[in-house]
Write an enzyme that holds these catalytic residues in place. Structure first.
Site, PDB file in Angstrom:
ATOM      1  N   GLN A  54     -60.452  43.961  25.557  1.00 22.77           N
ATOM      2  CA  GLN A  54     -61.513  43.782  26.557  1.00 22.77           C
ATOM      3  C   GLN A  54     -62.905  43.811  25.915  1.00 22.77           C
ATOM      4  O   GLN A  54     -63.873  44.264  26.528  1.00 22.77           O
ATOM      5  CB  GLN A  54     -61.405  44.846  27.646  1.00 22.77           C
ATOM      6  N   SER A  55     -62.995  43.297  24.707  1.00 23.07           N
ATOM      7  CA  SER A  55     -64.281  43.316  23.994  1.00 23.07           C
ATOM      8  C   SER A  55     -65.359  42.485  24.704  1.00 23.07           C
ATOM      9  O   SER A  55     -65.184  41.273  24.903  1.00 23.07           O
ATOM     10  CB  SER A  55     -64.049  42.769  22.583  1.00 23.07           C
TER      11      SER A  55
END
Ligand SMILES: Cc1ncc(COP(=O)(O)O)c(C=O)c1O
Length: 341
Positions: free
Chosen positions: A83-84
């Site tokens: 989920q960068s």
């Protein structure tokens, strides 16, 4: 004479300057809860940098992609967790620059909700046209990137590697620039006793801010909230090292040893795992100010900001500014944390 920021290769990507807004309702609420000597509270809206839902990486990517273009690279490669936010902004920046983008995302966060694996930033990476490769948490990164660079070169391409979080000295120039911008905004309001509080992870934001303070010589104090590493002292040391490298690029003196202010009380169990204080902070700021934070960085950062204000840490200041570094698209990956009741 220090080197000016506009002497570095630079690709304009962000809507600047970002707004500095006062949080009057949050201040009233904290006073109603018993806080004393609360300075004026502000929020610096770097979630409004404008690139595919915004965030702090956009400022770093202006310098990183400027360098990539100057070197004639055609494929941007970067990395992060599933989920960068950094990966999402890199995908968008590559699209703007007309370059290919490959995201190598490591499945490192032990958060098991179904939405985490398909929604939020991961969904946006794909919409933005990046090639997404997911790797196990314990995969051999050196081997993976070695093979990937060979693959790109074999097809006649030229890769440019952006380190995790965009946190190299070049990327951190974006936050030296942000420091100058904020200090000017505070000056214009006549506020010269102030502090800037923000979430710190790969460290490039804090390092750049500290280098910016070295460059300017006067302006707000900088206080990071660690949302990443258990070893707070080691993280502060690596931020100091990166701040020194950034200062060297700018031909300005290094910050003093031991001068990095980093609070290690708000990480919780691990990076990317929710805390109750994070959830409370996300909901409070949404309901008081209509501002959406995120579950991994700014929610924990704001939890720290609030607890520090309640404890009177900034009672001597005229203003305490929270730097909103973005990430609200991550809320959708953590929807289960906010849908109960
Ligand atoms: C929303 C958000 N806030 C804060 C940070 C921390 O910035 P840095 O990695 O430069 O410490 C990040 C990094 O990914 C982020 O995505």
């Amino acid at each position: 004479m220090a080197k000016a920021l506009d002497e570095f290769p630079h690709l304009p990507l962000a809507h600047l300057p970002t707004p500095l807004a006062e949080m009057r309702h949050l201040r009233d609420e904290l006073r109603a809860r018993g806080a004393r000597n609360v300075p004026r509270l502000f929020i610096k809206r770097d979630d409004c940098t404008g690139l595919a839902t915004g965030g702090n990486k956009t400022r770093k990517l202006e310098y990183l992609l400027g360098e990539a273009l100057e070197e004639g690279c055609d494929t941007i490669v970067t990395t992060g967790a599933l989920q960068s936010n950094h990966a999402r902004q890199t995908a968008a920046a590559a699209a703007v620059a007309g370059l290919s983008c490959i995201l190598v995302l490591f499945d490192t966060v032990p958060y098991k909700a179904a939405a985490y694996r398909r929604s939020g930033n991961l969904l946006l990476d794909r919409i933005l046209g990046a090639e997404v490769r997911v790797e196990d948490a314990d995969a051999d990164a050196v081997k993976i990137f070695g093979a990937l660079f060979e693959e790109i070169k074999a097809k006649g391409g030229k890769p440019y590697f952006v380190p995790v979080g965009g946190s190299s000295a070049t990327g951190s120039l974006g936050y030296a620039n942000a420091y100058l911008e904020l200090a000017d905004q505070l000056d214009a309001l006549g506020l010269d006793q102030s502090v800037l509080v923000h979430a710190s992870s790969s460290g490039g934001t804090q390092a750049g801010l500290v280098a910016g303070a070295q460059l300017r010589g006067a302006g707000p104090a900088i206080a990071g909230i660690n949302v990443y590493r258990k070893d707070n002292a080691a993280m502060a040391e690596s931020i100091h090292a990166l701040a020194s490298k950034t200062a060297a690029l700018l031909e300005t003196p290094s910050p003093a040893q031991g001068s990095i202010d980093l609070d290690g009380e708000f990480l919780g169990e691990a990076y990317g795992l929710p805390t109750q204080e994070m959830k409370d902070a996300v909901e409070l700021v949404a309901r008081m100010e209509g501002v959406l934070l995120d579950p991994v960085y700014t929610g924990k950062g704001m939890a720290g900001f609030i607890r520090q204000i309640m404890a009177g840490k900034y009672a001597q200041k005229e203003a305490a500014v929270f730097l909103h570094t973005g990430g609200s698209s991550g809320l959708f990956a953590y929807e289960e944390e906010f849908t109960a009741g």
